[in-house]
Design a protein around this motif. Structure first.
Motif: not given
Ligand code: E4P
Length: 219
Positions: A88, A169, A28
Motif C-alpha cells: 500500500k 473508508s 493501515n
C-alpha cells in the motif's frame, strides 16, 4: 465485487472469513496501532497472521516511508513476506514513482489516500493494482464520496485501465450497495457494513412464521 475487511483485528477477520464471503483485508498504520501492534517485527508477524486467516486473499500492508528509496525498500520487504501481500503506497509524488517501480517489477500495489479523479487517473497510469478512493472521509467534509467512485469508473472504462477500484473508508451498508451499483470492483469496510447486508425484518418475521407452522404440523 470483492469484499475486503478494513481492520487489523484478528477476531474480526476470522469472523468475516467464517462467513465465507471474504476476499481480502486492508490495514493501515492507524488500524495496526489501534490493535496495539508496534515494532517492525511484530508488525510483519501480524501481516503474516492475517494472510494465514484469509487463505489466498489479498492483504494490503502500508509503507511508512514517504521517499522513493524508502518506499521501495519497505515495499520489497513486505512483498517478500507473503505472496498475498499487496503493497500500500500513498498518493504522493514519490508514491507515484514507487507505484511504477513496483508495477514494472510485478509487485502488486494499492494506491491509498485517493480523494480525486485526477489522483486515480495518475495511479492507473503508474500501474497500480488497486486504487483506494476514501469515500467516507469525503462525505465527512460534505463532498459526495460516491460521486468520486462514479467518476473513476467512467475514466477507467473509457480507457480500459486494469486498475481495480477499491472503494475505501466505507462506513455503512448503504455505501456498499451504492458502490456495487456504480461498479466498484472491491469494497473495504468494517465487519458491521458486511453483516448489515444480511439484515431484513421481513426475513426474520417470515422465518419465525415458517418455523411456527412447521411445529404446528410436526410437534
Ligand atoms: C483503506 O484502505 C483505509 O484503511 C480505510 O478504508 C480508511 O477508512 P477510515 O476513513 O474509516 O479510516
Amino acid at each position: 465485487m470483492k469484499f475486503f475487511i478494513d481492520t487489523a483485528n484478528l477476531d474480526q477477520i476470522r469472523e468475516a472469513q467464517a462467513l465465507g464471503v471474504l476476499d481480502g483485508v486492508t490495514t493501515n498504520p492507524s488500524l495496526m496501532a489501534k490493535e496495539g501492534i508496534t515494532g517492525k517485527n511484530n508488525i510483519l508477524k501480524h501481516y503474516v497472521a492475517i494472510c494465514d486467516i484469509v487463505e489466498g486473499g489479498d492483504v494490503s500492508a502500508e509503507v511508512i516511508a514517504t521517499d522513493f528509496e524508502g518506499m521501495v525498500r519497505e515495499g520489497e520487504e513486505l512483498a517478500e513476506l507473503h505472496e498475498q501481500i499487496v503493497v500500500k503506497v500513498p498518493m504522493i509524488r514519490d508514491g507515484v514513482k514507487a507505484l511504477k517501480y513496483f508495477s514494472d517489477k510485478g509487485i502488486r500495489t494499492n494506491c491509498t489516500l485517493v480523494f480525486s479523479a485526477g489522483q486515480a487517473l495518475l495511479a492507473a497510469k503508474a500501474g497500480a493494482t488497486y486504487v483506494s478512493p476514501f469515500i467516507g472521509r469525503l462525505d465527512d467534509i460534505s463532498t459526495d464520496g460516491l460521486n468520486l467512485i462514479s467518476e473513476i469508473r467512467e475514466i477507467y472504462d473509457n480507457y480500459g485501465f486494469g486498475t481495480e477500484i477499491l472503494a475505501a473508508s466505507i462506513r455503512h451498508t448503504m455505501h456498499v450497495i451504492e458502490c456495487a451499483k456504480i461498479g466498484a470492483d472491491v469494497m473495504t469496510g468494517p465487519l458491521s457494513a458486511i453483516e448489515g447486508l444480511l439484515k431484513h425484518p421481513l426475513t426474520d418475521i417470515g422465518l419465525q412464521k415458517f418455523l411456527e407452522d412447521y411445529r404446528k404440523g410436526n410437534g
